[in-house]
Motif scaffolding. Sequence first.
Motif, mmCIF file in Angstrom:
data_model
loop_
_atom_site.group_PDB
_atom_site.id
_atom_site.type_symbol
_atom_site.label_atom_id
_atom_site.label_comp_id
_atom_site.label_asym_id
_atom_site.label_seq_id
_atom_site.Cartn_x
_atom_site.Cartn_y
_atom_site.Cartn_z
ATOM 1 N N ALA A 185 0.848 -1.199 0.000
ATOM 2 C CA ALA A 185 0.000 0.000 0.000
ATOM 3 C C ALA A 185 0.878 1.242 0.000
ATOM 4 O O ALA A 185 1.981 1.241 0.529
ATOM 5 N N GLY A 186 0.400 2.281 -0.624
ATOM 6 C CA GLY A 186 1.153 3.536 -0.649
ATOM 7 C C GLY A 186 2.089 3.602 -1.836
ATOM 8 O O GLY A 186 2.147 2.713 -2.680
ATOM 9 N N ASN A 187 2.830 4.677 -1.883
ATOM 10 C CA ASN A 187 3.772 4.895 -2.975
ATOM 11 C C ASN A 187 5.181 4.608 -2.491
ATOM 12 O O ASN A 187 5.877 5.491 -2.015
ATOM 13 N N GLY A 188 5.615 3.367 -2.607
ATOM 14 C CA GLY A 188 6.968 2.996 -2.236
ATOM 15 C C GLY A 188 7.915 3.250 -3.392
ATOM 16 O O GLY A 188 7.543 3.794 -4.429
ATOM 17 N N SER A 189 9.150 2.865 -3.211
ATOM 18 C CA SER A 189 10.109 3.027 -4.303
ATOM 19 C C SER A 189 9.752 2.083 -5.444
ATOM 20 O O SER A 189 8.990 1.143 -5.270
ATOM 21 N N ARG A 190 10.336 2.330 -6.585
ATOM 22 C CA ARG A 190 10.022 1.536 -7.769
ATOM 23 C C ARG A 190 10.407 0.076 -7.578
ATOM 24 O O ARG A 190 9.753 -0.818 -8.090
ATOM 25 N N LEU A 191 11.444 -0.193 -6.825
ATOM 26 C CA LEU A 191 11.927 -1.558 -6.657
ATOM 27 C C LEU A 191 11.415 -2.242 -5.392
ATOM 28 O O LEU A 191 11.722 -3.409 -5.170
ATOM 29 N N ALA A 192 10.657 -1.537 -4.564
ATOM 30 C CA ALA A 192 10.199 -2.122 -3.298
ATOM 31 C C ALA A 192 9.322 -3.358 -3.540
ATOM 32 O O ALA A 192 9.528 -4.406 -2.922
ATOM 33 N N ALA A 193 8.357 -3.232 -4.433
ATOM 34 C CA ALA A 193 7.468 -4.365 -4.704
ATOM 35 C C ALA A 193 8.235 -5.513 -5.355
ATOM 36 O O ALA A 193 8.005 -6.681 -5.055
ATOM 37 N N ALA A 194 9.171 -5.180 -6.234
ATOM 38 C CA ALA A 194 9.959 -6.215 -6.912
ATOM 39 C C ALA A 194 10.801 -6.994 -5.912
ATOM 40 O O ALA A 194 10.887 -8.226 -5.980
ATOM 41 N N LYS A 195 11.416 -6.305 -4.958
ATOM 42 C CA LYS A 195 12.220 -6.988 -3.944
ATOM 43 C C LYS A 195 11.359 -7.897 -3.078
ATOM 44 O O LYS A 195 11.761 -9.007 -2.733
ATOM 45 N N ALA A 202 12.063 -4.361 -13.930
ATOM 46 C CA ALA A 202 12.212 -4.012 -12.512
ATOM 47 C C ALA A 202 12.624 -5.241 -11.700
ATOM 48 O O ALA A 202 13.444 -5.147 -10.782
ATOM 49 N N LEU A 203 12.073 -6.410 -12.046
ATOM 50 C CA LEU A 203 12.457 -7.637 -11.337
ATOM 51 C C LEU A 203 13.909 -8.004 -11.606
ATOM 52 O O LEU A 203 14.615 -8.468 -10.706
ATOM 53 N N ILE A 204 14.371 -7.799 -12.835
ATOM 54 C CA ILE A 204 15.775 -8.078 -13.162
ATOM 55 C C ILE A 204 16.690 -7.154 -12.360
ATOM 56 O O ILE A 204 17.703 -7.590 -11.807
ATOM 57 N N GLU A 205 16.328 -5.883 -12.285
ATOM 58 C CA GLU A 205 17.138 -4.933 -11.525
ATOM 59 C C GLU A 205 17.154 -5.278 -10.039
ATOM 60 O O GLU A 205 18.204 -5.251 -9.386
ATOM 61 N N ALA A 206 15.998 -5.628 -9.487
ATOM 62 C CA ALA A 206 15.926 -6.000 -8.070
ATOM 63 C C ALA A 206 16.696 -7.284 -7.800
ATOM 64 O O ALA A 206 17.345 -7.426 -6.765
ATOM 65 N N ALA A 207 16.633 -8.243 -8.733
ATOM 66 C CA ALA A 207 17.381 -9.492 -8.563
ATOM 67 C C ALA A 207 18.878 -9.239 -8.599
ATOM 68 O O ALA A 207 19.639 -9.867 -7.867
ATOM 69 N N ALA A 208 19.315 -8.294 -9.421
ATOM 70 C CA ALA A 208 20.740 -7.965 -9.478
ATOM 71 C C ALA A 208 21.188 -7.287 -8.185
ATOM 72 O O ALA A 208 22.297 -7.523 -7.706
ATOM 73 N N LEU A 209 20.315 -6.476 -7.596
ATOM 74 C CA LEU A 209 20.674 -5.776 -6.362
ATOM 75 C C LEU A 209 20.700 -6.704 -5.148
ATOM 76 O O LEU A 209 21.538 -6.556 -4.275
ATOM 77 N N ARG A 210 19.772 -7.661 -5.105
ATOM 78 C CA ARG A 210 19.702 -8.533 -3.927
ATOM 79 C C ARG A 210 20.347 -9.893 -4.162
ATOM 80 O O ARG A 210 20.371 -10.727 -3.264
ATOM 81 N N GLY A 211 20.876 -10.135 -5.343
ATOM 82 C CA GLY A 211 21.476 -11.440 -5.620
ATOM 83 C C GLY A 211 20.429 -12.526 -5.672
ATOM 84 O O GLY A 211 20.642 -13.628 -5.196
ATOM 85 N N GLY A 212 19.300 -12.194 -6.252
ATOM 86 C CA GLY A 212 18.162 -13.093 -6.252
ATOM 87 C C GLY A 212 18.125 -14.041 -7.416
ATOM 88 O O GLY A 212 19.135 -14.259 -8.085
ATOM 89 N N PRO A 213 16.968 -14.589 -7.689
ATOM 90 C CA PRO A 213 16.828 -15.581 -8.756
ATOM 91 C C PRO A 213 17.005 -14.973 -10.132
ATOM 92 O O PRO A 213 16.986 -13.757 -10.311
ATOM 93 N N PHE A 214 17.148 -15.843 -11.124
ATOM 94 C CA PHE A 214 17.268 -15.422 -12.515
ATOM 95 C C PHE A 214 15.881 -15.085 -13.023
ATOM 96 O O PHE A 214 14.946 -15.867 -12.854
ATOM 97 N N VAL A 215 15.722 -13.935 -13.638
ATOM 98 C CA VAL A 215 14.418 -13.478 -14.125
ATOM 99 C C VAL A 215 14.391 -13.593 -15.639
ATOM 100 O O VAL A 215 15.283 -13.103 -16.322
ATOM 101 N N HIS A 216 13.364 -14.253 -16.163
ATOM 102 C CA HIS A 216 13.166 -14.418 -17.599
ATOM 103 C C HIS A 216 12.076 -13.446 -18.046
ATOM 104 O O HIS A 216 10.965 -13.464 -17.510
#
Length: 170
Positions: A103-113, A141-155
């Motif tokens: 809810a609310g206006n978070g950062s662009r990557l908040a939901a992706a993370k 956005a998911l690719i960028e968030a995955a690169a920042l957090r070292g997350g899964p590979f996004v297709h």
Amino acid sequence: MTRLLSHPVRDHGHRPARAGLVQPIAAVLTDRIDDVAVAEAAARMALVRRVPLLLIAVMPPHVGRSPLGPAACPSVRAVLARVMPKVGPHAIGCIPEVFHLPAGNGSRLAAAKQLLALAGRHRAPDVVASRRGPHGLDAHALIEAAALRGGPFVHAIAPAAWVPLRSPST
């Protein structure tokens, strides 16, 4: 010559995965027409790897949470019903999951993370998403968030091309 006890023997051969550590392929379903292409691509990947499919239905923050599980909510069932005719014939297991947009206006990557954290809790090494999506949940956005957090590979899956309906010729 005897082997020293301080040096463990390392077997570099192939070991089968443990049954409890299944790594499903995650598909991000955002209640758009692109969901079918995303689910089909994820189902093909899951079929090749012989793993279940994690279907993450993205819901607005105001949609209520059901104590009976993710598939009990009518809006979640509607999103899943759109893709099940394409996923069902592959005969792979499906794990339904719901992700509520913050809810609310978070950062662009908040939901992706947060979405990638949900996929990480299920140990999903791959996430399939559409190139177009809600703010912060498109594939870029998911690719960028995955690169920042070292997350899964996004297709990133492109939406299917529009084909006009043809009426039967008489």
